[in-house]
Design an enzyme around this catalytic site. Structure first.
Site, PDB file in Angstrom:
ATOM      1  N   LYS A  16     -16.304 -25.744 -11.008  1.00 44.50           N
ATOM      2  CA  LYS A  16     -17.391 -26.659 -11.408  1.00 44.50           C
ATOM      3  C   LYS A  16     -18.555 -25.872 -12.005  1.00 44.50           C
ATOM      4  O   LYS A  16     -18.862 -24.768 -11.540  1.00 44.50           O
ATOM      5  CB  LYS A  16     -17.859 -27.440 -10.173  1.00 44.50           C
ATOM      6  CG  LYS A  16     -18.867 -28.538 -10.463  1.00 44.50           C
ATOM      7  CD  LYS A  16     -19.179 -29.320  -9.182  1.00 44.50           C
ATOM      8  CE  LYS A  16     -20.170 -30.439  -9.413  1.00 44.50           C
ATOM      9  NZ  LYS A  16     -20.433 -31.214  -8.181  1.00 44.50           N
ATOM     10  N   SER A  22     -19.444 -35.853  -3.761  1.00 43.04           N
ATOM     11  CA  SER A  22     -19.074 -35.400  -5.106  1.00 43.04           C
ATOM     12  C   SER A  22     -17.740 -34.680  -5.229  1.00 43.04           C
ATOM     13  O   SER A  22     -17.271 -34.445  -6.339  1.00 43.04           O
ATOM     14  CB  SER A  22     -20.167 -34.491  -5.671  1.00 43.04           C
ATOM     15  OG  SER A  22     -21.262 -35.260  -6.077  1.00 43.04           O
ATOM     16  N   SER A  49     -19.747 -36.180  -8.459  1.00 42.13           N
ATOM     17  CA  SER A  49     -20.116 -35.459  -9.652  1.00 42.13           C
ATOM     18  C   SER A  49     -19.090 -34.416 -10.096  1.00 42.13           C
ATOM     19  O   SER A  49     -19.117 -33.974 -11.249  1.00 42.13           O
ATOM     20  CB  SER A  49     -21.454 -34.742  -9.425  1.00 42.13           C
ATOM     21  OG  SER A  49     -21.333 -33.752  -8.435  1.00 42.13           O
TER      22      SER A  49
END
Lengths: 100, 467
Positions: free
Chosen positions: B78, B177, B153
């Site tokens: 990420k 997330s 997310s």
């Protein structure tokens, strides 16, 4: 009630430039969100007092986390790499506009 | 041809050791999938240019007989986790051009194990959102239905795993997330106990809530990654050694269902799927127990006070002085205002909201109350875990929604109802695939365990995964 003026004040405190139209949208959004999170105020004293009775920590949470004084790393070891990330620099310093 | 869709970490490791294929061949297989799919899905913001070199090093290690289980395993990372020398930006314009000066501790550990990093993945800007629609670089589409969001997310990391563009991934979870996108895309997402994985090198959002967590195709893979990245770290004073923490021992697995909490606002198909999961658990020999967690009614309100408060504080550091671009104003304070205007709409919204709840006159009635509610929520969990081993809920009240469908922020926030509870209480939680809707959209089962019982939770999840 959150007004456009309130939003401008918050934006000022948070150092964010916010345009007139955006301030209107933000006022509406924040009004709605604050309206929702306001329910936190219904939390009663009794509910909170229960915690002391019920709350047994299973874990020893970290405490006294500060390390002993000493030399964690060689002076200047990370200076170059950290300074290199700055948008403006000069002679090993971060450069900004005149402050005083 | 390597059959990527059926590959797991263990299988890949065995194939490396047996010489069926090499780490370079596997990395190239993933790179070619990325080449084919990433334009459409937008899971990766960048594919690294040294993937081959990393894989060559892994192959050397495998040949020398010193391979770790994660050696040569291709990961997606990420865009808010630092890899030294690589671009990292939390999908924000305010970090445009920023190069990570050091490795996050989790990355350092993966490097020591010989893992291969394929690239950095899309997410909501500063991990703020549940759909990746808040990324400054466009939405990540759901590989199961490209008209829908991948969740967020950590949507890019999850989509990469779901679409065979990586074997596993790292994400971060502040309010769901890792778990919510995992449920939207039909993979496993694990949020460890707070502090189990060091936060050093994770771009901060809500520091008392943030956790790095693995995303994988099954629980076993997630566990192998967690076993590598967890542990006490002197660079994160809140980090913990989970292995030394007490685990609850029970012979028969007891599953708690907070009935009154799973109802309102939850889609019918999600409820039905959840009830099916309960039936399966019963058949598998688990005892189902009703648990009351009355304080959870405050969880979402509590979260949407504490998180923006912490985020507004954390994001004060982006001032155009030390990193990222600077937009010049007419004075040094003008530089701040102009530079910080680079934050996207959701980030600005949360900074202002955080500023509001922390400001004089509102601090006690919002932030103070939220902290008290948080303690009450923790106490609720403690009490419940005296009776049960795990608590089960759906991961999300809905399956993946259509791109652009949810435009007002509050409706987006309400989707976090089940996941935020674990972050507030610091307890470990996992989302495992639990079936699909009639339209074929994946759903997830959310399992929560006592703080520090990460290993237990994973072994229970493995049991339920096989139901």
């Amino acid at each position: 009630m959150i007004s456009v003026e309130d939003v401008k004040k918050l934006a000022d405190l948070a150092r964010i430039e916010v345009g007139e139209n955006e301030a209107k949208t933000l006022a509406k959004d924040i009004e709605e969100i604050v309206g929702y999170v306001q329910q936190i105020q219904h939390l009663s004293v009794e509910e909170v007092e229960n915690i002391a009775v019920m709350h047994e920590r299973v874990l020893a949470e970290p405490h006294n986390v500060f390390r002993e004084d000493g030399t964690p790393h060689i002076a200047g070891e990370y200076t170059d790499v950290l300074i290199s990330a700055a948008p403006e620099k000069k002679d090993g310093f971060v450069k900004v506009q005149k402050i005083l | 041809m390597i059959e990527l869709s059926k590959l797991t970490i263990e299988k890949a490791n065995k194939s490396f050791v047996r010489g069926e294929f090499s780490a370079v061949e596997l990395a190239e297989a993933y790179l070619s999938e990325i080449e084919k799919k990433n334009k459409r899905l937008n899971a990766y913001l960048e594919v690294f240019d040294d993937v081959r070199e990393q894989a060559i090093a892994a192959d050397k290690r495998i040949k020398s007989g010193k391979a770790d289980i994660l050696t040569g395993i291709p990961f997606a990372i990420k865009d808010n986790i630092l890899i030294k020398g690589k671009r990292v930006g939390a999908a924000s314009k305010i970090l445009e051009g920023y190069i990570a000066p050091y490795d996050a501790t989790a990355i350092k550990k993966l490097k020591e194990a010989g893992a291969v990093f394929l690239g950095r993945t899309n997410c909501d800007e500063f991990a703020m959102g549940g759909s990746t629609e808040n990324s400054a670089y466009g939405v990540t589409k759901n590989p199961r239905d490209e008209l829908r969001v991948s969740g967020g997310s950590s949507g890019g990391s999850v989509a990469a795993v779901a679409a065979d563009m990586a074997l596993a991934a790292l994400g971060s979870d502040t309010g769901g997330s890792v778990r919510q996108p995992a449920s939207f895309c039909g993979v496993v997402g694990f949020k460890p106990s707070y502090g189990a994985v060091s936060r050093s090198g994770l771009i901060a959002m809500g520091s008392s809530l943030d956790c790095i967590g693995p995303i994988a195709k099954n629980v076993e893979d997630a566990e192998m990654i967690f076993d590598n990245i967890n542990g006490k770290d002197e660079l994160d004073s809140t980090s913990l050694e989970t292995s030394k923490l007490p685990n609850l021992q029970t012979s028969k697995l007891k599953v708690g269902i907070p009935k009154s909490f799973v109802g309102e606002g939850v889609e019918k198909e999600v409820i039905n799927n959840f009830n099916d999961s309960i039936e399966k658990m019963k058949k598998a020999g688990a005892e189902i127990i009703d648990v009351e967690l009355p304080m959870l009614k405050y969880a979402l309100a509590c979260y949407y006070i504490i998180m923006p408060a912490e985020a507004s504080t954390n994001l004060a550091r982006f001032d155009g002085v030390r990193y990222g671009p600077r937009i010049s104003g007419d004075s040094s304070i003008g530089d701040y205002f102009k530079t910080r205007a680079l934050f996207g709409p959701e980030v600005r919204r949360r900074i202002l909201l955080g500023t509001y709840v922390l400001s004089a006159g509102y601090y006690d009635s919002y932030y103070g109350k939220a902290c008290a509610a948080r303690e009450a929520i923790r106490a609720d969990f403690e009490k419940a875990f005296k009776k049960v081993d795990v608590i089960a809920t759906p991961t999300s009240p809905t399956p993946a929604w259509k791109i652009g469908e949810r435009s007002d922020p509050l409706s987006m926030y309400l989707a976090d109802i089940f996941t935020v509870t674990a972050n507030l209480a610091g307890v470990p939680a996992i989302s495992i695939p639990s079936g699909k809707t009639a339209n074929g959209l994946p759903l997830g089962l959310h399992l929560i365990a006592r703080r520090g019982s990460d290993g237990k939770l994973l072994s229970h999840a493995r049991f339920f995964e096989k139901m």
